[in-house]
Design a protein around this motif. Structure first.
Motif, mmCIF file in Angstrom:
data_model
loop_
_atom_site.group_PDB
_atom_site.id
_atom_site.type_symbol
_atom_site.label_atom_id
_atom_site.label_comp_id
_atom_site.label_asym_id
_atom_site.label_seq_id
_atom_site.Cartn_x
_atom_site.Cartn_y
_atom_site.Cartn_z
ATOM 1 N N ALA A 62 0.830 -1.208 0.000
ATOM 2 C CA ALA A 62 0.000 0.000 0.000
ATOM 3 C C ALA A 62 0.861 1.253 0.000
ATOM 4 O O ALA A 62 0.534 2.245 -0.671
ATOM 5 N N ASN A 63 1.962 1.209 0.725
ATOM 6 C CA ASN A 63 2.898 2.329 0.735
ATOM 7 C C ASN A 63 3.473 2.567 -0.659
ATOM 8 O O ASN A 63 3.540 3.702 -1.136
ATOM 9 N N ALA A 64 3.884 1.508 -1.330
ATOM 10 C CA ALA A 64 4.452 1.628 -2.675
ATOM 11 C C ALA A 64 3.406 2.114 -3.681
ATOM 12 O O ALA A 64 3.698 2.959 -4.530
ATOM 13 N N VAL A 65 2.184 1.606 -3.573
ATOM 14 C CA VAL A 65 1.110 2.038 -4.475
ATOM 15 C C VAL A 65 0.841 3.529 -4.305
ATOM 16 O O VAL A 65 0.665 4.264 -5.280
ATOM 17 N N ASP A 66 0.839 3.995 -3.057
ATOM 18 C CA ASP A 66 0.598 5.409 -2.806
ATOM 19 C C ASP A 66 1.784 6.258 -3.249
ATOM 20 O O ASP A 66 1.613 7.302 -3.869
ATOM 21 N N LEU A 67 2.990 5.811 -2.936
ATOM 22 C CA LEU A 67 4.191 6.580 -3.270
ATOM 23 C C LEU A 67 4.369 6.730 -4.772
ATOM 24 O O LEU A 67 4.630 7.825 -5.276
ATOM 25 N N PHE A 68 4.208 5.646 -5.502
ATOM 26 C CA PHE A 68 4.433 5.678 -6.942
ATOM 27 C C PHE A 68 3.153 5.922 -7.740
ATOM 28 O O PHE A 68 3.172 5.856 -8.960
ATOM 29 N N GLN A 69 2.059 6.195 -7.047
ATOM 30 C CA GLN A 69 0.772 6.521 -7.663
ATOM 31 C C GLN A 69 0.384 5.502 -8.738
ATOM 32 O O GLN A 69 0.082 5.839 -9.874
ATOM 33 N N VAL A 70 0.388 4.243 -8.337
ATOM 34 C CA VAL A 70 0.032 3.155 -9.233
ATOM 35 C C VAL A 70 -1.474 3.197 -9.477
ATOM 36 O O VAL A 70 -2.255 3.202 -8.530
ATOM 37 N N PRO A 71 -1.903 3.233 -10.735
ATOM 38 C CA PRO A 71 -3.344 3.243 -10.995
ATOM 39 C C PRO A 71 -3.955 1.871 -10.700
ATOM 40 O O PRO A 71 -3.418 0.834 -11.084
ATOM 41 N N LEU A 72 -5.063 1.876 -9.977
ATOM 42 C CA LEU A 72 -5.764 0.641 -9.648
ATOM 43 C C LEU A 72 -7.074 0.594 -10.415
ATOM 44 O O LEU A 72 -7.485 1.565 -11.049
ATOM 45 N N TRP A 73 -7.755 -0.521 -10.329
ATOM 46 C CA TRP A 73 -9.027 -0.651 -11.014
ATOM 47 C C TRP A 73 -9.999 0.389 -10.489
ATOM 48 O O TRP A 73 -9.906 0.832 -9.353
ATOM 49 N N ASP A 74 -10.955 0.743 -11.311
ATOM 50 C CA ASP A 74 -11.909 1.771 -10.911
ATOM 51 C C ASP A 74 -13.343 1.276 -11.087
ATOM 52 O O ASP A 74 -14.218 2.025 -11.462
ATOM 53 N N GLY A 75 -13.592 0.021 -10.821
ATOM 54 C CA GLY A 75 -14.934 -0.508 -10.990
ATOM 55 C C GLY A 75 -15.698 -0.561 -9.678
ATOM 56 O O GLY A 75 -15.155 -0.398 -8.590
#
Length: 142
Positions: A62-75
């Motif tokens: 979660a830290n890495a996803v937030d730091l690198f602004q990884v796009p996640l699904w939007d459904g």
């Protein structure tokens, strides 16, 4: 300072501070006893190390996803799953905190409550649910 060096410093500081925050959150969860209470409640106490490992991995990802602004699904299904798991986590954390500080026994003694404790707990839960639905339906877009 040149732009590449500045970027490297920012990334290093971001990762360092993110790891520090993640370690603090994990230490708080261990101190409160959320993971051990979940293991005891589900009769899987022999797997506490697995719970702790999964928690560390989850916080790190979660830290890495937030730091690198990884796009996640939007459904819609993704939002329902995230809401469900976040709600479970918050509920477990609140229950563990309440147990650690003995909020309910102290409250019942102070207000001299003899009967009706299950109704008070139900009122807390319904109030939390109604507030969450109100925020989701009306206040989320503002």
């Amino acid at each position: 300072m040149s732009e590449p060096i500045r970027s490297i410093v920012y990334y290093a500081l971001g990762i360092t501070f993110g790891v520090a925050v993640a370690a603090g959150l994990f230490a708080f969860l261990v101190t409160v006893g959320v993971l051990t209470r979940l293991a005891a409640g589900t009769k899987t106490a022999k797997h506490v190390m697995l719970y702790e490992t999964v928690a560390i991995i989850g916080v790190t990802v979660a830290n890495a996803v937030d730091l690198f602004q990884v796009p996640l699904w939007d459904g819609t299904l993704w939002r329902i799953a995230c809401g469900l798991f976040c709600g479970i986590f918050v509920g477990c954390l609140a229950a563990a905190l309440a147990e650690v500080v003995n909020v309910i026994p102290v409250m019942t003694r102070r207000i001299r409550l003899k009967v009706g404790l299950p109704y008070i707990v139900l009122a807390f839960a319904v109030g939390k649910g109604v507030g969450a639905w109100y925020q989701l339906l009306y206040a989320a877009g503002k």
